[in-house]
Motif scaffolding. Structure first.
Motif, PDB file in Angstrom:
ATOM      1  N   ILE A 137      -6.069  20.099 -13.149  1.00 44.51           N
ATOM      2  CA  ILE A 137      -5.137  20.458 -12.080  1.00 44.51           C
ATOM      3  C   ILE A 137      -5.830  20.370 -10.730  1.00 44.51           C
ATOM      4  CG2 ILE A 137      -3.819  22.372 -11.082  1.00 44.51           C
ATOM      5  CD1 ILE A 137      -3.192  23.224 -13.997  1.00 44.51           C
ATOM      6  N   ALA A 138      -7.054  20.900 -10.657  1.00 44.73           N
ATOM      7  CA  ALA A 138      -7.798  20.857  -9.389  1.00 44.73           C
ATOM      8  C   ALA A 138      -8.092  19.417  -8.976  1.00 44.73           C
ATOM      9  CB  ALA A 138      -9.094  21.653  -9.520  1.00 44.73           C
ATOM     10  N   ALA A 139      -8.473  18.585  -9.929  1.00 41.93           N
ATOM     11  CA  ALA A 139      -8.755  17.181  -9.617  1.00 41.93           C
ATOM     12  C   ALA A 139      -7.496  16.449  -9.153  1.00 41.93           C
ATOM     13  CB  ALA A 139      -9.351  16.486 -10.836  1.00 41.93           C
ATOM     14  N   SER A 140      -6.375  16.732  -9.787  1.00 43.67           N
ATOM     15  CA  SER A 140      -5.118  16.087  -9.396  1.00 43.67           C
ATOM     16  C   SER A 140      -4.669  16.534  -8.007  1.00 43.67           C
ATOM     17  CB  SER A 140      -4.025  16.395 -10.422  1.00 43.67           C
ATOM     18  OG  SER A 140      -4.371  15.861 -11.670  1.00 43.67           O
ATOM     19  N   ILE A 141      -4.855  17.809  -7.697  1.00 44.16           N
ATOM     20  CA  ILE A 141      -4.510  18.305  -6.358  1.00 44.16           C
ATOM     21  C   ILE A 141      -5.386  17.622  -5.309  1.00 44.16           C
ATOM     22  CG2 ILE A 141      -4.596  20.349  -4.856  1.00 44.16           C
ATOM     23  CD1 ILE A 141      -3.628  21.973  -7.292  1.00 44.16           C
ATOM     24  N   CYS A 142      -6.674  17.462  -5.618  1.00 40.02           N
ATOM     25  CA  CYS A 142      -7.565  16.756  -4.694  1.00 40.02           C
ATOM     26  C   CYS A 142      -7.117  15.316  -4.490  1.00 40.02           C
ATOM     27  CB  CYS A 142      -9.000  16.784  -5.207  1.00 40.02           C
ATOM     28  SG  CYS A 142      -9.770  18.399  -5.138  1.00 40.02           S
ATOM     29  N   ALA A 143      -6.707  14.664  -5.577  1.00 39.83           N
ATOM     30  CA  ALA A 143      -6.240  13.281  -5.472  1.00 39.83           C
ATOM     31  C   ALA A 143      -4.991  13.184  -4.604  1.00 39.83           C
ATOM     32  CB  ALA A 143      -5.965  12.719  -6.864  1.00 39.83           C
ATOM     33  N   VAL A 144      -4.067  14.113  -4.789  1.00 45.11           N
ATOM     34  CA  VAL A 144      -2.838  14.112  -3.971  1.00 45.11           C
ATOM     35  C   VAL A 144      -3.182  14.309  -2.505  1.00 45.11           C
ATOM     36  CG1 VAL A 144      -0.720  15.401  -3.479  1.00 45.11           C
ATOM     37  CG2 VAL A 144      -1.293  14.826  -5.832  1.00 45.11           C
ATOM     38  N   LEU A 145      -4.068  15.243  -2.209  1.00 44.88           N
ATOM     39  CA  LEU A 145      -4.441  15.500  -0.813  1.00 44.88           C
ATOM     40  C   LEU A 145      -5.122  14.289  -0.184  1.00 44.88           C
ATOM     41  CD1 LEU A 145      -5.696  19.191  -0.996  1.00 44.88           C
ATOM     42  CD2 LEU A 145      -3.566  18.343  -0.005  1.00 44.88           C
ATOM     43  N   ILE A 146      -6.025  13.646  -0.918  1.00 45.50           N
ATOM     44  CA  ILE A 146      -6.700  12.458  -0.390  1.00 45.50           C
ATOM     45  C   ILE A 146      -5.696  11.341  -0.130  1.00 45.50           C
ATOM     46  CG2 ILE A 146      -8.295  10.597  -1.033  1.00 45.50           C
ATOM     47  CD1 ILE A 146      -9.997  12.779  -2.399  1.00 45.50           C
ATOM     48  N   LEU A 147      -4.755  11.138  -1.045  1.00 49.72           N
ATOM     49  CA  LEU A 147      -3.759  10.085  -0.858  1.00 49.72           C
ATOM     50  C   LEU A 147      -2.831  10.395   0.317  1.00 49.72           C
ATOM     51  CD1 LEU A 147      -2.945   9.341  -4.575  1.00 49.72           C
ATOM     52  CD2 LEU A 147      -3.928   7.732  -2.938  1.00 49.72           C
ATOM     53  N   LEU A 148      -2.467  11.653   0.491  1.00 43.15           N
ATOM     54  CA  LEU A 148      -1.616  12.013   1.626  1.00 43.15           C
ATOM     55  C   LEU A 148      -2.359  11.842   2.955  1.00 43.15           C
ATOM     56  CD1 LEU A 148       0.292  15.112   0.227  1.00 43.15           C
ATOM     57  CD2 LEU A 148       1.142  12.774   0.524  1.00 43.15           C
ATOM     58  N   MET A 178       0.825  -1.206   0.000  1.00 43.32           N
ATOM     59  CA  MET A 178       0.000   0.000   0.000  1.00 43.32           C
ATOM     60  C   MET A 178       0.860   1.258   0.000  1.00 43.32           C
ATOM     61  SD  MET A 178      -3.102  -0.717  -0.341  1.00 43.32           S
ATOM     62  CE  MET A 178      -4.005   0.712   0.180  1.00 43.32           C
ATOM     63  N   LYS A 179       1.982   1.213   0.689  1.00 46.21           N
ATOM     64  CA  LYS A 179       2.884   2.361   0.726  1.00 46.21           C
ATOM     65  C   LYS A 179       3.441   2.641  -0.669  1.00 46.21           C
ATOM     66  CE  LYS A 179       6.682   4.112   3.485  1.00 46.21           C
ATOM     67  NZ  LYS A 179       7.629   3.838   4.546  1.00 46.21           N
ATOM     68  N   ILE A 180       3.861   1.605  -1.363  1.00 45.48           N
ATOM     69  CA  ILE A 180       4.389   1.764  -2.716  1.00 45.48           C
ATOM     70  C   ILE A 180       3.282   2.192  -3.674  1.00 45.48           C
ATOM     71  CG2 ILE A 180       5.376   0.492  -4.670  1.00 45.48           C
ATOM     72  CD1 ILE A 180       6.914  -1.179  -2.560  1.00 45.48           C
ATOM     73  N   PHE A 181       2.108   1.561  -3.544  1.00 49.74           N
ATOM     74  CA  PHE A 181       0.993   1.863  -4.434  1.00 49.74           C
ATOM     75  C   PHE A 181       0.536   3.314  -4.289  1.00 49.74           C
ATOM     76  CE2 PHE A 181      -3.608   1.602  -5.516  1.00 49.74           C
ATOM     77  CZ  PHE A 181      -3.456   1.275  -6.858  1.00 49.74           C
ATOM     78  N   THR A 182       0.420   3.800  -3.066  1.00 47.41           N
ATOM     79  CA  THR A 182       0.003   5.190  -2.874  1.00 47.41           C
ATOM     80  C   THR A 182       1.085   6.156  -3.356  1.00 47.41           C
ATOM     81  OG1 THR A 182       0.727   5.084  -0.571  1.00 47.41           O
ATOM     82  CG2 THR A 182      -1.630   4.761  -1.005  1.00 47.41           C
ATOM     83  N   SER A 183       2.343   5.784  -3.198  1.00 48.87           N
ATOM     84  CA  SER A 183       3.424   6.645  -3.696  1.00 48.87           C
ATOM     85  C   SER A 183       3.378   6.741  -5.218  1.00 48.87           C
ATOM     86  CB  SER A 183       4.781   6.098  -3.256  1.00 48.87           C
ATOM     87  OG  SER A 183       4.878   6.109  -1.862  1.00 48.87           O
ATOM     88  N   ILE A 184       3.090   5.623  -5.880  1.00 46.96           N
ATOM     89  CA  ILE A 184       2.963   5.633  -7.346  1.00 46.96           C
ATOM     90  C   ILE A 184       1.792   6.508  -7.768  1.00 46.96           C
ATOM     91  CG2 ILE A 184       2.378   4.184  -9.342  1.00 46.96           C
ATOM     92  CD1 ILE A 184       4.024   1.946  -7.989  1.00 46.96           C
ATOM     93  N   LEU A 185       0.664   6.400  -7.063  1.00 47.34           N
ATOM     94  CA  LEU A 185      -0.498   7.218  -7.406  1.00 47.34           C
ATOM     95  C   LEU A 185      -0.229   8.704  -7.185  1.00 47.34           C
ATOM     96  CD1 LEU A 185      -3.470   5.073  -6.084  1.00 47.34           C
ATOM     97  CD2 LEU A 185      -2.732   5.415  -8.442  1.00 47.34           C
ATOM     98  N   VAL A 186       0.487   9.045  -6.127  1.00 46.37           N
ATOM     99  CA  VAL A 186       0.849  10.453  -5.889  1.00 46.37           C
ATOM    100  C   VAL A 186       1.753  10.951  -7.009  1.00 46.37           C
ATOM    101  CG1 VAL A 186       2.160  11.996  -4.374  1.00 46.37           C
ATOM    102  CG2 VAL A 186       0.528  10.396  -3.395  1.00 46.37           C
ATOM    103  N   ALA A 187       2.715  10.130  -7.424  1.00 45.24           N
ATOM    104  CA  ALA A 187       3.613  10.523  -8.510  1.00 45.24           C
ATOM    105  C   ALA A 187       2.836  10.727  -9.815  1.00 45.24           C
ATOM    106  CB  ALA A 187       4.707   9.478  -8.694  1.00 45.24           C
ATOM    107  N   LEU A 188       1.886   9.845 -10.096  1.00 46.00           N
ATOM    108  CA  LEU A 188       1.064  10.002 -11.299  1.00 46.00           C
ATOM    109  C   LEU A 188       0.221  11.277 -11.240  1.00 46.00           C
ATOM    110  CD1 LEU A 188      -0.141   6.345 -11.938  1.00 46.00           C
ATOM    111  CD2 LEU A 188       1.420   7.695 -13.348  1.00 46.00           C
ATOM    112  N   ALA A 189      -0.335  11.574 -10.079  1.00 49.12           N
ATOM    113  CA  ALA A 189      -1.142  12.792  -9.933  1.00 49.12           C
ATOM    114  C   ALA A 189      -0.276  14.035 -10.106  1.00 49.12           C
ATOM    115  CB  ALA A 189      -1.842  12.794  -8.579  1.00 49.12           C
TER     116      ALA A 189
END
Length: 91
Positions: free
Chosen positions: A64-75, A25-36
């Motif tokens: 951009i707004a959607a990607s920022i939301c995704a990063v915040l949710i993942l963090l 999960m740590k690796i998967f969320t890091s990959i998703l943050v990088a993609l966002a």
């Protein structure tokens, strides 16, 4: 073929120890943050700064707004997992 591979990966994840699940999960969320973050950079390149609120520029702002939301949710998700892990270690 892809469906079989994905089902084997999912089976492996759910049958392994919690230690392995945590790192997955740590690796998967890091990959998703990088993609966002990559999507944020890509959408910034699509903005027409002469007409920022027209046409494709508006779509880029929404991306951009959607990607920022995704990063915040993942963090937030990562932080909650860290808190849950520390709480489990205390007890």
């Amino acid at each position: 073929m892809l469906k079989v591979c994905l089902s084997k990966i999912i089976f492996y994840i759910f049958t392994t120890s919690s230690f392995t699940k945590y790192y997955f999960m740590k690796i998967f969320t890091s990959i998703l943050v990088a993609l966002a973050l990559g999507l944020i950079i890509f959408n910034i390149t699509l903005i027409d700064f002469k007409h920022p609120f027209e046409g494709n520029s508006m779509i880029a702002f929404i991306g951009i707004a959607a990607s920022i939301c995704a990063v915040l949710i993942l963090l937030i998700f990562k932080m909650s997992k860290n808190i849950a892990e520390k709480m489990n270690d205390k007890f």
